[in-house]
Design a protein around this motif. Structure first.
Motif, short mmCIF file in Angstrom:
data_model
loop_
_atom_site.label_atom_id
_atom_site.label_comp_id
_atom_site.label_asym_id
_atom_site.label_seq_id
_atom_site.Cartn_x
_atom_site.Cartn_y
_atom_site.Cartn_z
N VAL A 110 0.85 -1.19 0.00
CA VAL A 110 0.00 0.00 0.00
C VAL A 110 0.89 1.24 0.00
CG1 VAL A 110 -1.76 1.30 1.25
CG2 VAL A 110 -1.82 -1.20 1.27
N PRO A 144 -0.86 -5.78 -9.69
CA PRO A 144 -0.41 -4.39 -9.45
C PRO A 144 0.85 -4.36 -8.60
CG PRO A 144 -2.34 -4.90 -8.11
CD PRO A 144 -2.12 -6.09 -9.00
N TYR A 146 1.55 -1.94 -6.64
CA TYR A 146 1.08 -1.40 -5.38
C TYR A 146 -0.31 -0.81 -5.61
CZ TYR A 146 2.80 2.83 -7.68
OH TYR A 146 3.04 3.82 -8.59
N ILE A 147 -1.01 -0.50 -4.50
CA ILE A 147 -2.26 0.25 -4.59
C ILE A 147 -2.04 1.59 -3.91
CG2 ILE A 147 -3.76 -1.78 -4.69
CD1 ILE A 147 -4.41 -1.26 -1.71
N GLU A 148 -2.76 2.61 -4.38
CA GLU A 148 -2.60 3.95 -3.82
C GLU A 148 -3.80 4.32 -2.95
OE1 GLU A 148 0.23 6.38 -6.94
OE2 GLU A 148 -1.95 6.65 -7.07
N VAL A 165 -10.64 2.73 -2.40
CA VAL A 165 -9.45 2.56 -3.23
C VAL A 165 -9.85 2.11 -4.63
CG1 VAL A 165 -7.25 1.35 -3.47
CG2 VAL A 165 -8.10 1.92 -1.19
N LEU A 167 -9.26 0.14 -7.74
CA LEU A 167 -8.47 -1.05 -8.05
C LEU A 167 -8.47 -1.32 -9.56
CD1 LEU A 167 -9.80 -3.42 -5.24
CD2 LEU A 167 -7.68 -2.09 -5.23
#
Length: 218
Positions: A110, A144, A146-148, A165, A167
């Motif tokens: 994350v 991915p 990362y996720i933001e 979030v 995705l």
């Protein structure tokens, strides 16, 4: 999604076991195995330095790789690796063979963005990270990096849940029974103490008023 463009050169190995693995490591290589995609597991050896460098460069467990085993190129995803608990020496690596349409479960890091645009953090609030990684189910070819998580606009006491979030397509959290929390903006210690003192003073004042009322009734 992160995918290595270069190829790891490997050799198939017939001998397995502790003695064989020790001999492989003495020769500057690392024993590994490729499994999955409804095929027989394949035991291989890889250059130690190259694999060790990839692990410590970050993103190893979410990056597809291509392994060339005696001329056969196999697309894989790292699934596990073992380190010597004392020397931090790489001992073994497990790879999952990736076939057409493969879906995998991975832990994705994350990343938090726009912290400077959070009014709560500007006032001294503390970002309390509940999950540094989130487990997702996704296509093996669309993992991915990362996720933001967006922090802009968050006040003290606010929380960020997975539903907030954005995705990538096909990426789904493995936890589906609740809208779980990723992070919160907590009050700083000084503000907490002030709030607690204020609450105690209010309770004491209320108790005094109740006592005074009781005296008047008598």
């Amino acid at each position: 999604m992160s995918q290595q463009t270069d190829v790891l050169k490997a050799e198939a190995r017939e001998r397995v076991g502790k003695g064989s693995a020790r001999a492989i490591r003495r020769n500057g290589k690392i024993p590994a195995i490729i499994y999955g995609d409804k095929k027989e597991p394949l035991s291989i050896t890889l250059p130690y330095k190259e694999v060790f460098h990839r692990i410590h460069s970050g993103g190893f467990m979410t990056t597809l790789a291509t392994i060339d085993v005696n001329g056969e190129k196999i697309q894989v995803l790292p699934r596990d690796y073992q380190l010597d608990p004392v020397r931090d020496f790489l001992m073994h690596v497990d790879f999952l063979r990736i076939g057409k349409g493969s879906v995998v479960t991975v832990n994705v890091p994350v990343h938090f963005i726009n912290e400077e645009e959070s009014p709560g953090i500007k006032r001294g609030g503390v970002l309390n990270v509940v999950r540094h990684e989130v487990e997702f189910e996704c296509p093996a070819t669309a993992i991915p990096e990362y996720i933001e998580v967006e922090l802009a606009g968050l006040e003290i006491g606010d929380s960020v849940h997975i539903s907030a979030v954005k995705l990538p397509e096909g990426v789904k959290p493995t936890i589906t029974d609740r809208d779980f929390t990723i992070a919160t903006v907590a009050a700083p210690a000084g503000l907490k103490a002030e709030e607690e003192e204020g609450a105690e003073a209010a309770e004491a004042e209320e108790a005094g008023e109740e006592e005074a009322k009781g005296g008047d009734e008598e």
